[in-house]
Design a protein around this motif. Structure first.
Motif, mmCIF file in Angstrom:
data_model
loop_
_atom_site.group_PDB
_atom_site.id
_atom_site.type_symbol
_atom_site.label_atom_id
_atom_site.label_comp_id
_atom_site.label_asym_id
_atom_site.label_seq_id
_atom_site.Cartn_x
_atom_site.Cartn_y
_atom_site.Cartn_z
ATOM 1 N N SER A 106 4.782 -1.562 -14.639
ATOM 2 C CA SER A 106 6.212 -1.690 -14.878
ATOM 3 C C SER A 106 6.956 -1.125 -13.677
ATOM 4 O O SER A 106 6.353 -0.490 -12.801
ATOM 5 N N GLY A 107 8.251 -1.380 -13.621
ATOM 6 C CA GLY A 107 9.076 -0.791 -12.583
ATOM 7 C C GLY A 107 9.478 -1.725 -11.464
ATOM 8 O O GLY A 107 10.234 -1.340 -10.574
ATOM 9 N N GLY A 108 8.965 -2.940 -11.492
ATOM 10 C CA GLY A 108 9.341 -3.880 -10.448
ATOM 11 C C GLY A 108 10.776 -4.342 -10.611
ATOM 12 O O GLY A 108 11.443 -4.043 -11.597
ATOM 13 N N GLY A 109 11.258 -5.066 -9.609
ATOM 14 C CA GLY A 109 12.617 -5.578 -9.679
ATOM 15 C C GLY A 109 13.102 -6.049 -8.330
ATOM 16 O O GLY A 109 12.314 -6.208 -7.391
ATOM 17 N N LEU A 110 14.412 -6.246 -8.247
ATOM 18 C CA LEU A 110 15.060 -6.701 -7.028
ATOM 19 C C LEU A 110 15.759 -5.514 -6.366
ATOM 20 O O LEU A 110 16.500 -4.781 -7.030
ATOM 21 N N VAL A 111 15.504 -5.330 -5.090
ATOM 22 C CA VAL A 111 16.092 -4.217 -4.362
ATOM 23 C C VAL A 111 16.454 -4.685 -2.957
ATOM 24 O O VAL A 111 15.810 -5.592 -2.412
ATOM 25 N N GLN A 112 17.467 -4.074 -2.384
ATOM 26 C CA GLN A 112 17.839 -4.420 -1.010
ATOM 27 C C GLN A 112 16.906 -3.736 -0.016
ATOM 28 O O GLN A 112 16.319 -2.681 -0.311
ATOM 29 N N SER A 136 -4.450 2.618 -21.137
ATOM 30 C CA SER A 136 -4.844 2.919 -22.511
ATOM 31 C C SER A 136 -6.324 2.602 -22.657
ATOM 32 O O SER A 136 -6.864 1.757 -21.950
ATOM 33 N N GLY A 137 -6.954 3.310 -23.550
ATOM 34 C CA GLY A 137 -8.379 3.121 -23.769
ATOM 35 C C GLY A 137 -9.223 4.194 -23.107
ATOM 36 O O GLY A 137 -10.181 4.683 -23.682
ATOM 37 N N ARG A 138 -8.876 4.517 -21.887
ATOM 38 C CA ARG A 138 -9.541 5.603 -21.162
ATOM 39 C C ARG A 138 -8.526 6.247 -20.232
ATOM 40 O O ARG A 138 -7.482 5.675 -19.938
ATOM 41 N N THR A 139 -8.873 7.414 -19.725
ATOM 42 C CA THR A 139 -7.940 8.117 -18.849
ATOM 43 C C THR A 139 -8.014 7.588 -17.423
ATOM 44 O O THR A 139 -9.069 7.154 -16.960
ATOM 45 N N VAL A 140 -6.885 7.619 -16.737
ATOM 46 C CA VAL A 140 -6.848 7.154 -15.350
ATOM 47 C C VAL A 140 -7.713 8.025 -14.449
ATOM 48 O O VAL A 140 -8.190 7.580 -13.407
ATOM 49 N N SER A 141 -7.935 9.266 -14.847
ATOM 50 C CA SER A 141 -8.769 10.152 -14.028
ATOM 51 C C SER A 141 -10.253 9.795 -14.133
ATOM 52 O O SER A 141 -11.073 10.349 -13.393
ATOM 53 N N SER A 142 -10.587 8.876 -15.027
ATOM 54 C CA SER A 142 -11.969 8.426 -15.161
ATOM 55 C C SER A 142 -12.325 7.326 -14.170
ATOM 56 O O SER A 142 -13.492 6.920 -14.082
ATOM 57 N N TYR A 143 -11.335 6.863 -13.440
ATOM 58 C CA TYR A 143 -11.525 5.745 -12.522
ATOM 59 C C TYR A 143 -10.908 6.039 -11.158
ATOM 60 O O TYR A 143 -10.034 6.890 -11.027
ATOM 61 N N VAL A 144 -11.358 5.291 -10.189
ATOM 62 C CA VAL A 144 -10.623 5.162 -8.955
ATOM 63 C C VAL A 144 -9.505 4.162 -9.248
ATOM 64 O O VAL A 144 -9.769 3.063 -9.743
ATOM 65 N N MET A 145 -8.275 4.548 -8.975
ATOM 66 C CA MET A 145 -7.129 3.691 -9.300
ATOM 67 C C MET A 145 -6.494 3.170 -8.018
ATOM 68 O O MET A 145 -6.171 3.945 -7.110
ATOM 69 N N GLY A 146 -6.315 1.871 -7.973
ATOM 70 C CA GLY A 146 -5.754 1.261 -6.769
ATOM 71 C C GLY A 146 -4.541 0.409 -7.065
ATOM 72 O O GLY A 146 -4.317 -0.014 -8.196
ATOM 73 N N TRP A 147 -3.746 0.198 -6.030
ATOM 74 C CA TRP A 147 -2.630 -0.743 -6.072
ATOM 75 C C TRP A 147 -2.900 -1.838 -5.048
ATOM 76 O O TRP A 147 -3.297 -1.554 -3.917
ATOM 77 N N PHE A 148 -2.656 -3.060 -5.467
ATOM 78 C CA PHE A 148 -2.777 -4.227 -4.609
ATOM 79 C C PHE A 148 -1.488 -5.024 -4.712
ATOM 80 O O PHE A 148 -0.685 -4.810 -5.618
ATOM 81 N N ARG A 149 -1.317 -5.960 -3.795
ATOM 82 C CA ARG A 149 -0.162 -6.847 -3.900
ATOM 83 C C ARG A 149 -0.545 -8.237 -3.421
ATOM 84 O O ARG A 149 -1.493 -8.407 -2.637
ATOM 85 N N GLN A 150 0.193 -9.206 -3.908
ATOM 86 C CA GLN A 150 -0.032 -10.586 -3.485
ATOM 87 C C GLN A 150 1.309 -11.282 -3.339
ATOM 88 O O GLN A 150 2.058 -11.415 -4.314
ATOM 89 N N ALA A 151 1.584 -11.695 -2.112
ATOM 90 C CA ALA A 151 2.800 -12.436 -1.823
ATOM 91 C C ALA A 151 2.528 -13.933 -1.986
ATOM 92 O O ALA A 151 1.364 -14.357 -1.922
ATOM 93 N N PRO A 152 3.575 -14.733 -2.184
ATOM 94 C CA PRO A 152 3.378 -16.176 -2.330
ATOM 95 C C PRO A 152 2.621 -16.765 -1.153
ATOM 96 O O PRO A 152 2.912 -16.446 0.000
ATOM 97 N N ALA A 189 6.346 -9.113 -3.249
ATOM 98 C CA ALA A 189 5.039 -9.537 -3.763
ATOM 99 C C ALA A 189 4.941 -9.164 -5.233
ATOM 100 O O ALA A 189 5.789 -8.430 -5.758
ATOM 101 N N VAL A 190 3.903 -9.663 -5.865
ATOM 102 C CA VAL A 190 3.521 -9.152 -7.181
ATOM 103 C C VAL A 190 2.567 -7.990 -6.937
ATOM 104 O O VAL A 190 1.593 -8.136 -6.185
ATOM 105 N N GLY A 216 -4.181 -4.950 -14.177
ATOM 106 C CA GLY A 216 -2.982 -5.171 -14.959
ATOM 107 C C GLY A 216 -2.465 -6.575 -14.716
ATOM 108 O O GLY A 216 -3.032 -7.338 -13.923
ATOM 109 N N GLN A 217 -1.365 -6.907 -15.381
ATOM 110 C CA GLN A 217 -0.815 -8.257 -15.283
ATOM 111 C C GLN A 217 0.100 -8.427 -14.078
ATOM 112 O O GLN A 217 0.457 -9.550 -13.726
ATOM 113 N N GLY A 218 0.485 -7.332 -13.454
ATOM 114 C CA GLY A 218 1.323 -7.389 -12.268
ATOM 115 C C GLY A 218 2.793 -7.213 -12.570
ATOM 116 O O GLY A 218 3.264 -7.493 -13.674
#
Length: 123
Positions: A7-13, A25-41, A91-92, A114-116
């Motif tokens: 969550s938290g995406g949107g339009l910004v200047q 949900s289901g397990r704690t984030v500290s149980s995994y390596v957590m990454g962020w990715f992006r994909q532009a059109p 990007a998403v 996640g769904q992006g």
């Protein structure tokens, strides 16, 4: 198994800031390596930043000094604070969880996604 919701995406200047959040949900984030990715059109998905289970941080060169990944164990979230945004950051954005050791930067090393959330930066 962990379920991720961004969550938290949107339009910004250009020059503005956004804070993305990835709720687990289901397990704690500290149980995994957590990454962020992006994909532009019309572009391939690319690595943005990662936090290891021990709290180690690594980010792509193009976001260093502008994006910061963090983890809130109490809320079971991983966040991406983005500042000095540029139109090319449009990007998403996806968060993902990996059980790999080290600092995985390839999407194939991540099992859960996640769904992006869409981030659009206007010039």
């Amino acid at each position: 198994q962990v379920h991720l919701v961004e969550s938290g995406g949107g339009l910004v200047q250009a020059g503005g800031s956004l804070r993305l959040s990835c709720a687990a949900s289901g397990r704690t984030v500290s149980s995994y390596v957590m990454g962020w990715f992006r994909q532009a059109p019309a572009k391939e998905r690319e690595f943005v930043a990662v936090m290891t289970m021990s709290g180690g941080l690594y980010s792509a060169d193009f976001v260093k000094g502008r994006f910061t990944i963090s983890r809130d164990n109490a809320k079971n979230t991983v966040n991406l604070q983005m500042s000095s945004l540029k139109p090319e950051d449009t990007a998403v954005y996806y968060c993902a969880a990996s059980s790999s050791w080290g600092i995985p930067r390839a999407g194939v090393e991540y099992t859960y996604w996640g769904q992006g959330t869409q981030v659009t930066v206007s010039s």
